[in-house]
Write a protein that holds these residues in place. Sequence first.
Motif, PDB file in Angstrom:
ATOM      1  N   UNK A 232     -66.791 -71.722  14.974  1.00 29.26           N
ATOM      2  CA  UNK A 232     -65.996 -70.867  14.102  1.00 29.26           C
ATOM      3  C   UNK A 232     -65.041 -70.027  14.925  1.00 29.26           C
ATOM      4  N   UNK A 233     -63.841 -69.819  14.410  1.00 30.58           N
ATOM      5  CA  UNK A 233     -62.879 -68.918  15.041  1.00 30.58           C
ATOM      6  C   UNK A 233     -62.261 -68.026  13.971  1.00 30.58           C
ATOM      7  N   UNK A 234     -62.138 -66.726  14.224  1.00 29.80           N
ATOM      8  CA  UNK A 234     -61.444 -65.867  13.261  1.00 29.80           C
ATOM      9  C   UNK A 234     -60.037 -66.353  12.945  1.00 29.80           C
ATOM     10  N   UNK A 235     -59.451 -67.137  13.851  1.00 29.68           N
ATOM     11  CA  UNK A 235     -58.108 -67.680  13.592  1.00 29.68           C
ATOM     12  C   UNK A 235     -58.109 -68.638  12.410  1.00 29.68           C
ATOM     13  N   UNK A 236     -59.287 -69.154  12.061  1.00 29.25           N
ATOM     14  CA  UNK A 236     -59.367 -70.026  10.888  1.00 29.25           C
ATOM     15  C   UNK A 236     -58.951 -69.290   9.622  1.00 29.25           C
ATOM     16  N   UNK A 237     -58.991 -67.961   9.644  1.00 31.70           N
ATOM     17  CA  UNK A 237     -58.635 -67.162   8.471  1.00 31.70           C
ATOM     18  C   UNK A 237     -57.151 -66.830   8.399  1.00 31.70           C
TER      19      UNK A 237
END
Length: 308
Positions: free
Chosen positions: A128-133
């Motif tokens: 998971x990466x916060x950049x996915x948001x």
Amino acid sequence: MPPRAAPGALLVVGDVVTDIVARHRTALAPGTDTAAAIRTVPGGAGANVACWAAHRGSRDVRLVGRVGADSAAWHEAALTRAGVRPRLVVDAGAPTGTVICLVDGGAAAERTFLTDSGASLRLSPADWSPRDLDGVALLHLSGYLFFAEPSRAAARAALAAAHARGVPVSVDPASAGFLAETGAERFLSAVDGVAVLLPSRDEAELLTGLPDPADAASKLSHRFPAVVVKLGAEGALVAQDGQVLGRVPAPPARASDSTGAGDAFTGAFLAARLAGAGLREAAAEGCGAGARAVELIGGRPPDPAPSS
């Protein structure tokens, strides 16, 4: 005119699996043969939700999931054809999850699952990466993620990142069987802070101990801002702030396979919410998609570009 689409994408984090759908018109005969029509199709609750959201009009639907190298390309191609932008982590140590869906010959075409989660529940916080948001207006987490480690930790990381950005989160508990094994309070604690909970009738009862779905919806809506209890052919109940706002009817359908009907409901519901619909209007869209889904084989909408 349909409501104008709101800016921002739908991101689904969840399971991608291979479904083997076996439709048998007679009762299973232990120890010998039972005739069945068998098909292998792409599935997984998370992936199904994403595909139905794209099918029902969401223009930017993304999916994060974990698959095995054995079928990664096949799943990526199927998701892309469906209008979903997948980011699939390829697991070198486990095959893609597989579910055998036994569908009976009754009027409801009820399904029973034999589930090997494979790579799907090995999704970890490292995937998971916060950049996915980035650019995301709504995050949806498949309930299957909360039934095992490390996927539970991955789901919690995604939930925390969404809260930090002010992105609302929805969760569909997904499996009454796994929910019973996990325990209601453990699940409820894990999804604390979710904006919309979308349980089935059985899941709502397990989460509350209340056999009446309206009572269960009301109780859950004290804990979550919005609750939609899916009732299959009986439609859905919508609750908010401890009050049941009403029951939304489902259109009639001639069932062939109930696999993925709840996922279809969730995907269409989320697409409608992103387009500006209220809870009851979005639930009506969900009921329509669920009715369409039971008339199809497998848990996905029609493939816009079926392979030859």
